[in-house]
Write an enzyme that holds these catalytic residues in place. Sequence first.
Site, PDB file in Angstrom:
ATOM      1  N   ILE A  19      -6.655   2.006  -7.653  1.00  0.00           N
ATOM      2  CA  ILE A  19      -6.449   3.511  -8.026  1.00  0.00           C
ATOM      3  C   ILE A  19      -5.080   3.457  -8.799  1.00  0.00           C
ATOM      4  O   ILE A  19      -5.000   4.502  -9.624  1.00  0.00           O
ATOM      5  CB  ILE A  19      -6.555   4.360  -6.961  1.00  0.00           C
ATOM      6  N   HIS A  51      -5.923  -8.914  -4.476  1.00  0.00           N
ATOM      7  CA  HIS A  51      -5.767  -8.251  -6.261  1.00  0.00           C
ATOM      8  C   HIS A  51      -5.840  -9.440  -7.195  1.00  0.00           C
ATOM      9  O   HIS A  51      -5.465 -10.521  -6.951  1.00  0.00           O
ATOM     10  CB  HIS A  51      -4.197  -8.013  -6.141  1.00  0.00           C
ATOM     11  N   GLY A  86       4.642  -6.140   1.165  1.00  0.00           N
ATOM     12  CA  GLY A  86       3.911  -5.108   0.760  1.00  0.00           C
ATOM     13  C   GLY A  86       2.782  -4.679   0.979  1.00  0.00           C
ATOM     14  O   GLY A  86       1.986  -3.655   0.090  1.00  0.00           O
ATOM     15  N   GLN A  87       2.207  -5.214   2.065  1.00  0.00           N
ATOM     16  CA  GLN A  87       0.762  -4.717   2.404  1.00  0.00           C
ATOM     17  C   GLN A  87       0.906  -3.310   2.816  1.00  0.00           C
ATOM     18  O   GLN A  87       1.497  -2.924   3.570  1.00  0.00           O
ATOM     19  CB  GLN A  87       0.201  -5.666   3.341  1.00  0.00           C
ATOM     20  N   HIS A 135      -7.487  -7.864   1.408  1.00  0.00           N
ATOM     21  CA  HIS A 135      -7.966  -7.566  -0.182  1.00  0.00           C
ATOM     22  C   HIS A 135      -7.345  -8.654  -1.011  1.00  0.00           C
ATOM     23  O   HIS A 135      -5.928  -8.826  -0.605  1.00  0.00           O
ATOM     24  CB  HIS A 135      -7.828  -5.995  -0.456  1.00  0.00           C
TER      25      HIS A 135
HETATM   26  P1  5GP Z   1      -1.515  -3.646  -0.817  1.00  0.00           P
HETATM   27  O1  5GP Z   1      -0.320  -2.808  -1.246  1.00  0.00           O
HETATM   28  O2  5GP Z   1      -2.159  -3.434   0.591  1.00  0.00           O
HETATM   29  O3  5GP Z   1      -1.624  -5.168  -1.021  1.00  0.00           O
HETATM   30  O4  5GP Z   1      -2.565  -2.927  -1.582  1.00  0.00           O
HETATM   31  C1  5GP Z   1      -3.405  -1.806  -1.713  1.00  0.00           C
HETATM   32  C2  5GP Z   1      -3.885  -1.440  -2.870  1.00  0.00           C
HETATM   33  O5  5GP Z   1      -4.665  -0.533  -2.727  1.00  0.00           O
HETATM   34  C3  5GP Z   1      -2.608  -0.832  -3.717  1.00  0.00           C
HETATM   35  O6  5GP Z   1      -2.392  -1.398  -5.108  1.00  0.00           O
HETATM   36  C4  5GP Z   1      -3.304   0.554  -3.848  1.00  0.00           C
HETATM   37  O7  5GP Z   1      -3.016   1.129  -5.340  1.00  0.00           O
HETATM   38  C5  5GP Z   1      -4.444   0.601  -3.794  1.00  0.00           C
HETATM   39  N1  5GP Z   1      -5.432   1.877  -3.231  1.00  0.00           N
HETATM   40  C6  5GP Z   1      -4.760   2.411  -2.016  1.00  0.00           C
HETATM   41  N2  5GP Z   1      -5.543   3.821  -1.817  1.00  0.00           N
HETATM   42  C7  5GP Z   1      -6.851   3.533  -2.915  1.00  0.00           C
HETATM   43  C8  5GP Z   1      -7.860   4.198  -3.048  1.00  0.00           C
HETATM   44  O8  5GP Z   1      -8.180   5.114  -2.357  1.00  0.00           O
HETATM   45  N3  5GP Z   1      -8.799   3.609  -3.937  1.00  0.00           N
HETATM   46  C9  5GP Z   1      -8.491   2.373  -4.883  1.00  0.00           C
HETATM   47  N4  5GP Z   1      -9.461   1.936  -5.550  1.00  0.00           N
HETATM   48  N5  5GP Z   1      -7.334   2.025  -4.424  1.00  0.00           N
HETATM   49  C10 5GP Z   1      -6.692   2.241  -3.701  1.00  0.00           C
END
Ligand code: 5GP
Length: 112
Positions: free
Chosen positions: A31, A100, A91-92, A98
Site C-alpha cells: 500500500i 517484500h 522494522g517488522q 511476508h
Molecule cells: P513490514 O514493515 O512488516 O516488513 O512490512 C509491512 C508492509 O505492509 C509495509 O511495507 C506496509 O506498507 C504494508 N501494508 C501495511 N498495511 C497494508 C495494507 O492494508 N495493504 C497493503 N497492501 N499493504 C499494507
Amino acid sequence: MNECLFCKIVGGEIPATIVAEDDQFIAFRDIEPQAPTHVLVIPRTHIASLNEATDAELMGRLLLFARGVAVKEGLTERGYRVVLNTNAEAGQTVFHIHAHVLGGRPMRWPPG
Ligand code: 5GP
Ligand code: ZN
C-alpha cells in the site's frame, strides 16, 4: 488470528491488488510502495515471523513464489531484492510473515 491484517487480506475482508496467488500463497502490491515494484508475498496460513517458521518446504516455496513475482514483473535481468523484516529492529510492523519483492530502481547497500 482474525485480528491479523494479512489474514484479513487472505480472507478477502480487506481489499488488495493481487498480482499472483495459488493454494498456499498470495502476492499483492504494498500500500506504501518503496520502489516501482513493491509486492508482498504471504502464506495463506498465519505465521507471525521468520522466528516462528518451521515448515522448510513452505519457506522454500515462498522464496520461489517471490521469484515468480519478479519474473512476472520483468525484474529478473536487471535485479530485485527479496526481504523478510523480522521483529522490531528490522522494522517488522505486520506480524504475519511476508517477503517484500522490491525492484525497478537501483538499490543501495547496506540497507538502512
Ligand atoms: P513490514 O514493515 O512488516 O516488513 O512490512 C509491512 C508492509 O505492509 C509495509 O511495507 C506496509 O506498507 C504494508 N501494508 C501495511 N498495511 C497494508 C495494507 O492494508 N495493504 C497493503 N497492501 N499493504 C499494507
Ligand atoms: Zn495472519
